[in-house]
Design a protein around this motif. Structure first.
Motif, PDB file in Angstrom:
ATOM      1  N   THR A 129      28.299 -34.119  64.648  1.00 56.63           N
ATOM      2  CA  THR A 129      29.142 -35.166  64.073  1.00 56.63           C
ATOM      3  C   THR A 129      29.711 -36.029  65.191  1.00 56.63           C
ATOM      4  OG1 THR A 129      31.116 -33.741  64.099  1.00 56.63           O
ATOM      5  CG2 THR A 129      29.782 -33.724  62.087  1.00 56.63           C
ATOM      6  N   LYS A 130      30.169 -37.201  64.823  1.00 56.13           N
ATOM      7  CA  LYS A 130      30.690 -38.148  65.811  1.00 56.13           C
ATOM      8  C   LYS A 130      31.891 -37.542  66.532  1.00 56.13           C
ATOM      9  CE  LYS A 130      29.004 -42.360  63.635  1.00 56.13           C
ATOM     10  NZ  LYS A 130      29.346 -43.664  63.033  1.00 56.13           N
TER      11      LYS A 130
ATOM     12  N   ILE B  52      20.880 -41.553  66.066  1.00 56.74           N
ATOM     13  CA  ILE B  52      22.078 -40.915  66.617  1.00 56.74           C
ATOM     14  C   ILE B  52      22.666 -41.763  67.749  1.00 56.74           C
ATOM     15  CG2 ILE B  52      22.880 -38.912  67.945  1.00 56.74           C
ATOM     16  CD1 ILE B  52      21.071 -37.186  66.183  1.00 56.74           C
TER      17      ILE B  52
ATOM     18  N   TYR C  65      26.264 -38.986  62.056  1.00 54.98           N
ATOM     19  CA  TYR C  65      25.869 -40.145  62.845  1.00 54.98           C
ATOM     20  C   TYR C  65      25.214 -41.276  62.039  1.00 54.98           C
ATOM     21  CZ  TYR C  65      27.051 -38.173  67.373  1.00 54.98           C
ATOM     22  OH  TYR C  65      27.736 -37.688  68.455  1.00 54.98           O
TER      23      TYR C  65
END
Length: 264
Positions: free
Chosen positions: A18-19, A165, A207
């Motif tokens: 995840t970000k 991504i 992403y």
């Protein structure tokens, strides 16, 4: 006697990037796996579960609840027992399916949960299987996040995912050239539906969203109302939008298999 074999392609992913450099727990959705599998078996088809490493998928805890079985506790418990004990759910490797010969299989089914984003969409053996089924026009069904697995058929699936991504859509579009499903109508877990999972379960952003990625690759993405059943058929490809599309996609896949048998 079995009408034919259907391979269920499962994920082995247990975490998703995840970000912000974080990881969230993930897996495969219970109802999306067992509802179509049980329906196929009831319709006379043999089901074979295969994953990259040959172990059964981890069930996403978010799906381990009666709510995903229409609130019916007995149906939910039956689904859990089926997944834990039915011989069809004893996974084998993707490689063993390839070595056996894909001509032995009549259809593919790929369930969701976010796990396919991690491994299946960039798995070379998934790509080999998908290309065979596409070339031979054999029913290919994918549910919820499952449709993102279709990009594995690309010549450069890993590079496509890496570009997504990295936030480089133009590079991703370049890597998507030659994708077998470009121009197909399909559905997939929708951005607003994803936000609910990000906000309430992951507590982080993934992403890229699925409709964006598939559209970038060349698909014609169509989604219905959030968390309502929605299935699209285009040629051999059958896609369902979300967990509540489990029964409709099973019915569509069985109908496609029966039509194929009748035409043979």
């Amino acid at each position: 006697m079995s009408k034919g074999k259907v391979v269920v392609l499962g994920s082995n992913a247990t975490r998703i990037e995840t970000k912000g450099g974080y990881w969230g727990n993930t897996g495969q959705y219970l109802n999306e796996t067992v509802v179509p599998a049980m329906a196929l078996i009831a319709a006379g088809y043999e089901v074979v579960l295969a994953t990259p490493d040959g172990t059964p998928p981890t069930i996403d805890k978010a799906s381990d609840a009666p709510a995903h079985f229409g609130g019916d506790v007995a149906t939910y418990e039956h689904g859990k027992v089926f997944y834990a004990e039915d011989p069809s759910m004893k996974a084998r490797t993707l490689r063993s399916v390839l070595d056996e010969g894909l001509d032995n299989y009549a259809a593919i089914f790929i369930p969701g949960g976010q796990a396919p984003i991690v491994d299946l969409m960039q798995d070379q053996e998934i790509g080999e299987i998908l290309r065979h089924f596409h070339e031979h026009e054999k029913p290919t069904a994918m549910l919820c996040h499952g449709p993102i697995s279709s990009v594995a058929a690309m010549p450069y699936a890993r590079e496509f995912r890496a570009a997504l991504i990295a936030g480089d859509p133009e590079k991703a579009k370049e890597w998507a050239q030659g994708w077998q499903y470009a121009g197909y109508r399909m559905t997939v877990f929708e951005k607003a539906e994803e936000k609910v999972i990000e906000d309430t379960i992951l507590h982080a952003k993934i992403y890229f969203d699925m409709p964006f990625a598939l559209g970038l690759a060349g698909a014609i993405v169509d989604t219905g109302p959030d968390f309502e059943p929605y299935v699209i058929e285009d040629r051999e490809l059958i896609t369902g939008q979300n967990p509540r599309s489990d029964h409709p996609i099973a019915a569509a896949l069985i109908a496609a298999l029966d039509r194929k048998r009748a035409a043979a």
